[in-house]
Design an enzyme around this catalytic site. Structure first.
Site, PDB file in Angstrom:
ATOM      1  N   ASP A  11       0.863  -1.174   0.000  1.00 34.59           N
ATOM      2  CA  ASP A  11       0.000   0.000   0.000  1.00 34.59           C
ATOM      3  C   ASP A  11       0.897   1.219   0.000  1.00 34.59           C
ATOM      4  O   ASP A  11       1.798   1.337   0.831  1.00 34.59           O
ATOM      5  CB  ASP A  11      -0.895   0.018   1.249  1.00 34.59           C
ATOM      6  CG  ASP A  11      -1.990  -1.029   1.174  1.00 34.59           C
ATOM      7  OD1 ASP A  11      -2.143  -1.663   0.106  1.00 34.59           O
ATOM      8  OD2 ASP A  11      -2.713  -1.215   2.175  1.00 34.59           O
ATOM      9  N   ASP A 130     -13.694  -4.937  -2.990  1.00 34.32           N
ATOM     10  CA  ASP A 130     -13.703  -4.985  -1.523  1.00 34.32           C
ATOM     11  C   ASP A 130     -15.138  -5.273  -1.108  1.00 34.32           C
ATOM     12  O   ASP A 130     -16.059  -4.590  -1.547  1.00 34.32           O
ATOM     13  CB  ASP A 130     -13.301  -3.625  -0.931  1.00 34.32           C
ATOM     14  CG  ASP A 130     -11.898  -3.205  -1.352  1.00 34.32           C
ATOM     15  OD1 ASP A 130     -11.061  -4.090  -1.571  1.00 34.32           O
ATOM     16  OD2 ASP A 130     -11.651  -1.989  -1.462  1.00 34.32           O
TER      17      ASP A 130
END
Lengths: 251, 194
Positions: A11, A130
């Site tokens: 990330d 997600d």
């Protein structure tokens, strides 16, 4: 025989690697280029960079990062985060990314998947999803999981496949950051309803969790971040163990 | 004269090939100019994307007449390899006809595209010098070419198919050597030494 893949996820925020628990409380886990090079020499099959900066003015930093990684790393890597157009993808692929992942914008404008697949080929279009369970139903969430939608996970996967996705990166928000294992039931169901390769994400905490997601979830690849970044699990040792359990991996 | 030229016909990610060569200490030139390509010592013909669009781009630059006549070692990669065949089922595309072979959509009970690391075997020619049988290389393909007299490496995804082809000075890989870690780097090095 095709090997199951192990994918560290980096990330990225403002050019640095971060990893949050349940997508908040970010911690710094190092320089992305160095980390990418380390992983490429230590058993990773592929890398995913997820840019969570996503503000327009910072996008340049991401493109520079992609080029730096492409110069150093000889395994495939995917870049995602904040991609909204053909132009965005074109810039990232030209900088040296092998694949891109689209998430929220593909939900808002599903035709984006068609456009990208037509222009760049479906093998480089990863649709990231997600999702978490609401009243027992898996619902797609947007913007790093912050915004719930009424969209059913499995319907969305089928639609993404029809529109030209080349791969599904599924993150269970119920499992992400818990280190209690992957959402294998949902992963198995995605494997059954779609013919696309699926990357399982969210919940990795032990070697057994990887064994389970390949055996029970029938995942094609497993992605994790902190367990690798903080060296709780060594990828080569992980793959040796997978091999012992008759799971085909590249060693 | 530029030593290594990568054919740049406006498709996909060709930087990876350039960067992989840089890691070998070779500065390659990107070009779609037939004179520069014709004068290179080695030519790399990469490609990701869709066959029909790619052939249209090749024709736009007049390269469909040049590439099949090249005399120096040429290495096609992934879509580049498929375009070196006679025909691709993808958008029913007539290709460059260097290899008299057809490119067909995978007809297997497995996930499509084939995405990831697979083993190559029955390795032939100098392209695979110092490469062990059953080494893993990286594939990302939905279409494939059957094995034939031109096959110099094979792999299995449901069925057996060609991982690499050779005819005279033309070499081609279905996999991505530039993304196949140390094995791929060695293959690129071998190509440069042909």
């Amino acid at each position: 025989m095709l090997a199951k893949r192990i994918i560290p996820c980096l990330d990225i925020k403002d050019g640095r690697t971060v990893k949050g628990t349940k997508f908040v409380n970010l911690r710094d886990a190092g320089d992305p280029v160095e980390l990418a090079e380390y992983y490429s020499h230590n058993g990773a099959d592929e890398l995913v960079f997820l840019d969570i900066t996503a503000s327009k003015e910072k996008r340049k930093t991401l493109v520079e990062l992609v080029e730096k990684v492409a110069r150093k790393v000889s395994i495939p890597f995917t870049v995602g985060g904040g991609i909204t157009s053909v132009e965005d993808v074109s810039i990232l692929l030209k900088a040296g990314a092998d694949k891109v992942s689209v998430n929220s914008q593909a939900v808002r404008n599903p035709y984006l998947i068609n456009e990208l697949a037509d222009k760049f080929g479906n093998q480089c279009i990863v649709v990231a999803v997600d999702a978490k369970q609401i009243n027992g139903f898996w619902k797609v969430h947007l913007i790093g999981g912050k915004i719930p939608t009424n969209l059913d996970l499995f319907d969305w996967v089928k639609e993404a496949e029809k529109r030209g996705a080349g791969e599904i990166l599924f993150t269970s928000m119920d499992h992400d950051g818990t280190k209690k294992g992957f959402a294998n039931n949902a992963i198995l169901r995605i494997s059954e309803i779609s013919n696309l390769p699926i990357i399982a994400s969210g919940g990795a905490g032990s070697i057994q969790h990887f064994v389970d997601t390949f055996k029970l979830g029938k995942a094609d690849a497993a992605l994790a971040a902190s367990v690798f970044h903080f060296k709780e699990i060594d990828i080569i040792k992980l793959k040796q163990e997978l091999c012992k359990q008759n799971i085909r991996v590249r060693l | 004269m530029s030593k290594v030229v990568i054919i740049d016909y406006g498709t996909g990610n060709i930087q990876s090939v350039r960067f992989a060569l840089e890691r070998l200490g070779v500065k390659a030139q990107l070009s779609n100019d037939y004179k520069i390509i014709g004068n290179a010592e080695k030519v790399i013909f990469p490609g990701v994307g869709e066959a029909g669009n790619a052939m249209t781009n090749i024709k736009k630059h007049g390269l469909e007449k040049i590439i099949p006549k090249l005399k120096q070692p040429v290495l096609g990669i992934c879509l580049g390899m498929q375009l070196m065949c006679s025909f691709s089922e993808e958008s029913s595309t007539s290709c460059l006809d260097i290899f008299p072979l057809e490119v067909k959509k995978f007809d297997v009970e497995l996930k499509i595209p084939q995405m990831g690391w697979n083993e190559i075997k029955n390795l032939q020619t100098g392209l695979f010098n110092n490469i062990d049988e059953q080494s893993f290389v990286y594939f990302a393909n939905s279409y494939s070419v059957e094995t034939s007299e031109y096959t110099i490496a094979e792999t299995e995804y449901g069925d057996k198919f060609s991982a690499a082809l050779n005819k005279d000075n033309f070499y081609a890989c279905q996999f991505h050597p530039e993304k196949s870690s140390d094995v791929g780097i060695q293959i690129l090095k071998n190509f440069l030494e042909l």
